[in-house]
Design a protein around this motif. Structure first.
Motif, PDB file in Angstrom:
ATOM      1  N   ASP A 131      -5.976   2.827  -4.801  1.00 15.48           N
ATOM      2  CA  ASP A 131      -4.587   2.683  -4.336  1.00 15.48           C
ATOM      3  C   ASP A 131      -3.894   4.015  -4.073  1.00 15.48           C
ATOM      4  O   ASP A 131      -2.678   4.058  -3.899  1.00 15.48           O
ATOM      5  N   MET A 141      -0.415   4.822  -0.776  1.00 19.77           N
ATOM      6  CA  MET A 141      -1.399   5.398   0.143  1.00 19.77           C
ATOM      7  C   MET A 141      -0.748   6.147   1.300  1.00 19.77           C
ATOM      8  O   MET A 141      -1.444   6.720   2.137  1.00 19.77           O
ATOM      9  N   LYS A 179      -4.573   0.697   2.693  1.00 19.68           N
ATOM     10  CA  LYS A 179      -5.822   0.829   1.946  1.00 19.68           C
ATOM     11  C   LYS A 179      -6.778  -0.323   2.208  1.00 19.68           C
ATOM     12  O   LYS A 179      -8.003  -0.156   2.204  1.00 19.68           O
ATOM     13  N   SER A 199       0.829  -1.202   0.000  1.00 22.57           N
ATOM     14  CA  SER A 199       0.000   0.000   0.000  1.00 22.57           C
ATOM     15  C   SER A 199       0.867   1.258   0.000  1.00 22.57           C
ATOM     16  O   SER A 199       0.531   2.257   0.628  1.00 22.57           O
ATOM     17  N   ASP A 250      -8.270  -4.597  -3.322  1.00 14.11           N
ATOM     18  CA  ASP A 250      -8.544  -3.156  -3.311  1.00 14.11           C
ATOM     19  C   ASP A 250      -9.580  -2.746  -4.353  1.00 14.11           C
ATOM     20  O   ASP A 250      -9.582  -1.621  -4.826  1.00 14.11           O
ATOM     21  N   LEU A 299      -9.230   7.126  -2.743  1.00 17.23           N
ATOM     22  CA  LEU A 299     -10.003   6.807  -1.547  1.00 17.23           C
ATOM     23  C   LEU A 299     -10.948   7.957  -1.205  1.00 17.23           C
ATOM     24  O   LEU A 299     -12.126   7.745  -0.890  1.00 17.23           O
TER      25      LEU A 299
END
Length: 544
Positions: free
Chosen positions: A530, A361, A366, A358, A448, A535
């Protein structure tokens, strides 16, 4: 439905009637042509194509097949997602398929566009066995015809039902003559016990008595008093008349003879009796063999809780010639009594890749970030579970404990990949190593992609058909390919050889003839989360 040749430049939204190649690209029949497709066809010099345009009263093939299949499916049956106008129905348990043959015929007589094929009425089936298939012959069905077929399918309740086997504790009354060998009686007991066990019941007690009506009657009364049902009577000599030893014994015990004989060979000399509500059967000599015979047909119905009447037995002649002939496969000695090959739903496993670092992020993992109140990885896993894929294997790596906690209480196999930092291929290999030997296909999912639904996965599973060459199933939307991808078991060896931070995408190019593109209704197959921006956008989507 309008069918014919049209100019390629005017074909957007039309359904391709025949597969064609355009340069290196292949366009299969049934494809709904997009703007991108039109450009590729035009660039390849294809000026005209044969295509279909649907009219207002047409129901697209998959929608029509699904509607009729769901209307048909009663208790104990499940319906697979439709694909290419076909929706299959499967048994959820071992049992007997029950339906009204006349009503089935009336459905098939509605319109040539709608077809329903099933196993024979009252056939013994196994869990996961395909019992029926609905196929829409052209690319659409007339709305009026579909409505009529659905009405017939549901009139008085769904046409098709599975009567699951119920556990019974049966008794055997075996008679002896002076010349009867105990070894013959022992083998008879063994074969009947295996027969009952195959239908979820047990041969709980045996009484060996003289071949006399009074002895048979005494044994039947004892079996009934001890609560055994059904009671099976195997005479040392074949029953030749309603007044013979076995039927006389049933009558002396207070029972009645419902019917003697049946239009099934082998099995002609079976006797159907009862004592109150308990079936009492006089067995034909062929029941000493594990091979399929008329007794199997009656026993299966009884163990599934179905009443068997005199008329039922007398109507078993259609398809009742079971005597083995040269063209009929021979059953294995001591094995299953059915000589039919049972088409089972493929065993499809799901592998959810949840090992990544991740890194894009930042400080957030994530996979444990919440989407609509659930950890992202949990949504991916729940979609796989709800699709019916089994087993569902989750490969963890980065923050293993946090990912495990996010998946608490779910029926999944979690395996940690200590080499996750070396790339995606290591997680693929780790997950593949956990697959059962009888796996037919593997669905590779990404942890994800929280908006992939069970219906997306179900369409991929429905498309998988090795017999028709569909062994790699790829989701598409607007002509673009996405994830997850379903791989036939024959490709697992190549996937084990992958190295570094790469998935199996390049194998699509190495096996183009096996790739089946499966259209999806939305862009969920592209949406992986990702980055913090992705997000944030997904969370804002929830608020709106």
């Amino acid at each position: 439905m309008i069918f014919g040749e049209i100019d390629t430049t005017e074909a957007e939204g039309a359904i391709l009637a025949h597969s064609i190649r355009a340069g290196s690209a292949s366009f299969k029949k049934g494809r709904v042509l997009s703007v991108t497709d039109i450009a590729a066809l035009t660039a390849a010099g294809i000026a005209r194509i044969t295509a279909i345009r649907l009219e207002a009263d047409d129901v697209p093939e998959d929608e029509a097949a699904a509607a009729l299949a769901h209307a048909l499916a009663g208790s104990g049956l499940s319906v697979a997602e439709p694909f290419t106008g076909r929706a299959n129905l499967y048994a959820e348990a071992d049992g007997v398929l029950a339906y009204d043959r006349d009503r089935l015929d009336r459905i098939n007589l509605v319109d040539e566009a709608l077809t329903l094929a099933t196993l024979a009425p009252f056939e013994t089936v196994s869990a996961r066995q395909m019992i029926a298939t609905v196929k829409v012959i052209p690319f659409a069905a007339p709305r009026a015809s579909l409505d009529r077929a659905v009405a017939l399918a549901t009139a008085g309740g769904p046409l098709l039902t599975l009567r699951a086997f119920r556990p019974h504790r049966a008794a055997l009354v075996a008679t002896r003559l002076p010349a009867t060998k105990e070894s013959v009686l022992d083998k008879t007991h063994q074969i009947l016990a295996a027969r009952l066990a195959g239908m979820g019941s047990e041969l709980a007690k045996e009484y060996r008595v003289a071949h006399e009506p009074s002895a048979v009657a005494a044994a039947i009364r004892t079996a009934l008093a001890e609560g055994y049902a059904p009671v099976l009577v195997f005479g040392a000599s074949a029953i030749t008349d309603r007044r013979d030893v076995v039927p006389a014994g049933i009558g002396a015990a207070g029972g009645e003879i419902v019917h003697f004989g049946m239009p099934v060979d082998p099995g002609n000399l079976m006797l159907l009796g009862r004592h109150g509500e308990t079936p009492v059967l006089g067995l034909p000599g062929c029941a000493r063999s594990p091979k399929l015979n008329g007794f199997d047909w009656v026993l299966a119905r009884l163990l599934a809780g179905l009443e068997v009447t005199r008329r039922d037995v007398m109507r078993m002649g259609a398809g009742g010639l079971l005597k083995e002939i040269t063209s009929r496969p021979q059953p294995r000695e001591g094995g299953a009594t059915s000589v039919a090959v049972k088409p089972l739903a493929p065993r499809i496993a799901a592998l959810v890749l949840a090992a990544g670092r991740s890194s894009r992020m930042g400080a957030i993992n994530k996979l444990t970030a919440e989407i609509e109140g659930q950890p992202m990885v949990a949504r991916s896993v729940d979609a796989a579970l709800a699709s019916g894929a089994r087993p569902v294997i989750v490969v963890t790596g980065h923050e293993d404990n946090a990912v495990r906690a996010a998946l608490a209480d779910r029926d999944v196999t979690i395996v940690h990949n200590p080499d996750y930092a070396q790339g995606l291929s290591t997680s693929l290999r780790m997950g593949i190593s956990e697959l059962p030997d009888d796996t037919d296909a593997l669905l590779v999912c990404l942890g994800d992609m929280p908006d992939v639904k069970p219906s997306h996965i179900g369409r991929l599973m429905a498309a998988f058909d090795p017999e028709e060459g569909r062994t790699i199933c790829v989701p598409t939307f607007g002509g673009k390919r996405g994830n997850p991808v379903l791989w036939g078991a024959q490709y697992l060896g190549e996937m084990r050889e992958l190295k570094g931070d790469v998935g199996a995408k390049h194998l699509l190019g190495e096996h183009p003839e096996a790739v089946c593109e499966v259209p999806m209704p939305d862009e969920a197959i592209f949406k992986d989360i990702d980055t913090p921006e992705a997000l944030a956008a997904r969370l804002n989507q929830e608020k709106t």
